[in-house]
Write an enzyme that holds these catalytic residues in place. Structure first.
Site, PDB file in Angstrom:
ATOM      1  N   ASP A 209     -93.228  50.125 112.955  1.00 15.77           N
ATOM      2  CA  ASP A 209     -93.714  48.751 112.989  1.00 15.77           C
ATOM      3  C   ASP A 209     -93.338  48.067 114.309  1.00 15.77           C
ATOM      4  O   ASP A 209     -92.210  48.214 114.796  1.00 15.77           O
ATOM      5  CB  ASP A 209     -93.053  48.005 111.815  1.00 15.77           C
ATOM      6  CG  ASP A 209     -93.682  46.655 111.543  1.00 15.77           C
ATOM      7  OD1 ASP A 209     -94.868  46.625 111.206  1.00 15.77           O
ATOM      8  OD2 ASP A 209     -92.980  45.627 111.665  1.00 15.77           O
ATOM      9  N   GLU A 260     -85.199  67.927 115.584  1.00 14.10           N
ATOM     10  CA  GLU A 260     -84.127  68.688 114.931  1.00 14.10           C
ATOM     11  C   GLU A 260     -84.557  69.185 113.560  1.00 14.10           C
ATOM     12  O   GLU A 260     -83.923  70.047 112.976  1.00 14.10           O
ATOM     13  CB  GLU A 260     -82.901  67.786 114.697  1.00 14.10           C
ATOM     14  CG  GLU A 260     -82.112  67.456 115.919  1.00 14.10           C
ATOM     15  CD  GLU A 260     -81.116  66.334 115.618  1.00 14.10           C
ATOM     16  OE1 GLU A 260     -80.780  66.091 114.435  1.00 14.10           O
ATOM     17  OE2 GLU A 260     -80.698  65.686 116.595  1.00 14.10           O
TER      18      GLU A 260
END
Ligand code: GLC
Length: 571
Positions: A209, A260
Site C-alpha cells: 500500500d 530467502e
C-alpha cells in the site's frame, strides 16, 4: 493447476475486498470464513491468485487500511486459524494468495503510536512517526501546508501528556492514520519482521500500500500540489512525499527477504506515479516484482490514448525485466462499467448529485469490450471482485450511510469510494442477495442488485460471468500473458487491433461497424452482425494456430533503454 515458475509474470490476480465479499457470521461485514465458502466459485472463474485487501487488526477508520496490529486478524474478519484454513484451501486449488501490507502509516490505535503520545517530544517513541513542532508563536499552526489525500490538512495536533497543546503528526490520509518515519531503522526492522511473519505462514506475496509515499523529503517545507495533480497526486512530480529516490533501498531490502523463501513470492507496488517509465524503476530485478499500471487504469475509452499507454507500458516494464500489469477496477476507483462512460480522472467518486450518471446497459457493453482488450494483453492482470458480474458503481447511497473518510473530510464535496465497495450479490432472492444470511450489509445494496447475482449469471451463457470464465480459460491455455503483442496498423482511428500469440484482437470504438478479419471467433464482448464488429465491441479471433510474433515477421514493441530511464528518473 497452478502456474509454474515466476507465475506472477502472467497471473490473473483477483482482489477480494473482504468486508464486501461474503459474510459467514451474519454481522453484515464479510469475513474469512465467508470467503472460504466461496473459494470454489473463484476456482470456477479461473483466477491464478487472490489479493486480499487488509484484514489485520484495525479500528476500521479507513476500512482496514489503518492497522493496529500487523500480526493478527481483526475479529471482524476471523482469526489467524481462519486465515490458515483459507490459505490451505486456496493452495489445494492451485490458487496463490497475496496479502495487503500497509507500511506507510499505522492506525492511531497501534501500540507504537500510543507509546509515542505518552512518551513526549524528543523521545525515541516519537521518532518512529513524523512528529514536528507547529509554526506560529505558540506552535498553533501546522508545520507545513501539506494536504491529506482525503481532504483537509495532513497534520493533526496532539495534547501532550501534561495536558498542554503539543506537537503535530503527519497523516497523508485520515487523521487516524499517522505516517511512519521510514528513515528510522527501527521501523525498517519491524517491517522486515512483519514480512517474515506472513511469509512463514505461507503467503505468496504482498500488495504494498502507498509504496510511493514511504519516504518524505528530509526538509519538510511547504508544497503546492498542482491543480491537475491526478488521483492520489500521481502527476505531482515535484511532490516531497511521492517517489523519493531513497524508497528504492527499502524495496531492495524487502526483495532479499522474499528471495530467502521457497517458491516465487511476489511484491506488488501500489505506486501512483505519472508514467510507466517512472513506475518501471520500481520493478527492477532487485526491487519489487510488479507495480499496478495506474496509467492504464486512468486512461479513458479512447483508442489512441489506450494504444499509447499500452505501447509505453510494453516498452517500459520489459526494459527492466518486469512484466507489464493491467487493471481496470479496484476498491479505490469508480467501477469500470460506469467509469468508462465518463471523462477520465474521476477522482471524487459519483453520487446522486453528480452531473452525469451513466446508463448501465451501455456502460456494461463498453466494460465487457474493455475487459476483453485487457485480458488479451501480455503480462499480469488484476480483477476486482464483482467486475466479473458486470457490477456498476452504486450511485444512490444515502449521505448518512457513506463510510469513506473522504466524504466526511470534504463535507460531502467528494463522494469517495463507497460506490465500488457495496457487498456483492451471490444468490437471487436470498437476503442481501446471498452476501449474508441475516440480510445485514455494512453499506446498503441498491434495489435490484439480484439481477447481477452469481447464480443467475452462471446459468446464463451470455452473461458477463461466463464471458470472464471463457476469457480466463483461453488466456491461460494460450499463455497470452507470456506472449508478445504486435499491433496491426491501417485499421483506422477508431479501431485497435493486434496479434498476441495465436489470437487476433479487434476492438471497435467508432460508430461504424468494422469488418471482422477471417478466422474462428473465440469470444466476443457483444453480438456480431453480418461479420461486422459493432461499436464498443471486442472480439478474439483464432489466427489458425499460427503464432504471430517476431518469428513470423510481426514487429513487436521494442523495450526502452534502461539506462535512459535511470538517468531521467533517478533512484
Ligand atoms: C491505498 C488504498 C486505499 C487507502 C489508502 C490509505 O491507496 O488502496 O484504499 O485508503 O491507501 O491506506
Amino acid at each position: 493447476m497452478a502456474l509454474g515458475d515466476e507465475w506472477w509474470r502472467e497471473a490473473v490476480i483477483y482482489q477480494i475486498y473482504p468486508r464486501s465479499f461474503a459474510d459467514a457470521n451474519g454481522d453484515g461485514v464479510g469475513d474469512l470464513p465467508g470467503a472460504l465458502t466461496r473459494i470454489d466459485d473463484l476456482a470456477d472463474l479461473g483466477v491464478d491468485a487472490i489479493w486480499f485487501s487488509p484484514f489485520m487488526r484495525s479500528p476500521q477508520r479507513d476500512a482496514g487500511y489503518d492497522v493496529a496490529d500487523y500480526r493478527d486478524i481483526d475479529p471482524l474478519f476471523g482469526t489467524l486459524v481462519d486465515f490458515d484454513a483459507f490459505l490451505a484451501a486456496a493452495h489445494e486449488r492451485g490458487i496463490r494468495v497475496i496479502v495487503d501490507l500497509v507500511p506507510n502509516h499505522s492506525s492511531v490505535a497501534h501500540a507504537w503510536f500510543q507509546e509515542a503520545l505518552a512518551a513526549g517530544p524528543g523521545s525515541a517513541a516519537r521518532e518512529r512517526y513524523l512528529f514536528l513542532d507547529g509554526r506560529g508563536s505558540d506552535g498553533e499552526l501546522p508545520p507545513n501546508n501539506w494536504e491529506s489525500e482525503f481532504g483537509g490538512s495532513a497534520w493533526e495536533r496532539i495534547t501532550e501528556p501534561d495536558g498542554s497543546a503539543g506537537q503535530w503528526y503527519l497523516h497523508l490520509f485520515d487523521s487516524s492514520q499517522p505516517d511512519f518515519n521510514w528513515r528510522n531503522p527501527e521501523v525498517r526492522a519491524e517491517f522486515l519482521d512483519i514480512l517474515r511473519f506472513w511469509l512463514d505462514r505461507g503467503v505468496d506475496g504482498f500488495r504494498v500500500d502507498v509504496a510511493h509515499g514511504l519516504i518524505k523529503k528530509e526538509e519538510m517545507g511547504d508544497h503546492q500540489k498542482p491543480s491537475n495533480s491526478g488521483p492520489m497526486g500521481s502527476r505531482d512530480d515535484l511532490s516531497p512525499y511521492r517517489g523519493q529516490p531513497e524508497v528504492h533501498d527499502i524495496f531492495r531490502e524487502w526483495h532479499q527477504v522474499m528471495a530467502e523463501y521457497e517458491g516465487d513470492r511476489v511484491l506488488c507496488a501500489e505506486a501512483w506515479l505519472s508514467t510507466a517509465d517512472k513506475t518501471a524503476l520500481w520493478v527492477r530485478r532487485d526491487e519489487m516484482h510488479q507495480a499496478f499500471n495506474f496509467g492504464y487504469l486512468m486512461t479513458g475509452w479512447d483508442p489512441q490514448a489506450l494504444r499509447d499507454v499500452i505501447t509505453e507500458s510494453l516498452r517500459a516494464y520489459p526494459a527492466v525485466g518486469a512484466p507489464a500489469t493491467w487493471v481496470l477496477s479496484n476498491h479505490d476507483v469508480i467501477r469500470h462499467a460506469t467509469r468508462l462512460m465518463l471523462p477520465p480522472d474521476q477522482d471524487d467518486g459519483i453520487g446522486p448529485r453528480s452531473p452525469r450518471i451513466p446508463e448501465h446497459e451501455t456502460g456494461l457493453h463498453r466494460a465487457r469490450a474493455a475487459t476483453m482488450l485487457m485480458l488479451a494483453l501480455p503480462g499480469s492482470a488484476y480483477l476486482y471482485q464483482g467486475e466479473e458480474l458486470g457490477l456498476p458503481e452504486v450511485v444512490d447511497i444515502p449521505d448518512e450511510a457513506r463510510q469513506d473518510p473522504t466524504f466526511a473530510r470534504t463535507q460531502g464535496r467528494r463522494y469517495g469510494r463507497d460506490g465500488c465497495r457495496v457487498p456483492i450479490p451471490w444468490t437471487a432472492g436470498a437476503p442481501s442477495a446471498g452476501f449474508s444470511e441475516t440480510g445485514e450489509t455494512w453499506l446498503p445494496q441498491p434495489e435490484g442488485w439480484d439481477v447481477h447475482a452469481r447464480d443467475v449469471e452462471r446459468a446464463d451463457p451470455g452473461s458477463t460471468l461466463n464471458l470472464y470464465r471463457r476469457l480466463l480459460r483461453e488466456r491461460r491455455a494460450r499463455r497470452l500473458g507470456r506472449s508478445v503483442l504486435v499491433w496491426i496498423d491501417d485499421v483506422g482511428e477508431d479501431v485497435l487491433a493486434f496479434h498476441n500469440h495465436d489470437i487476433t484482437v479487434v476492438v471497435n470504438f467508432g460508430e461504424q461497424p468494422f469488418p471482422l478479419p477471417s478466422g474462428q471467433v473465440i469470444a466476443a464482448s457483444g453480438p456480431l452482425a453480418d461479420a461486422h464488429l459493432p461499436t464498443d465491441t471486442a472480439v478474439w479471433i483464432d489466427s489458425g494456430g499460427v503464432p504471430i510474433g517476431p518469428e513470423t515477421g510481426g514487429v513487436p514493441i521494442v523495450p526502452s533503454d534502461i539506462d535512459d530511464l535511470v538517468e531521467k528518473y533517478g533512484g
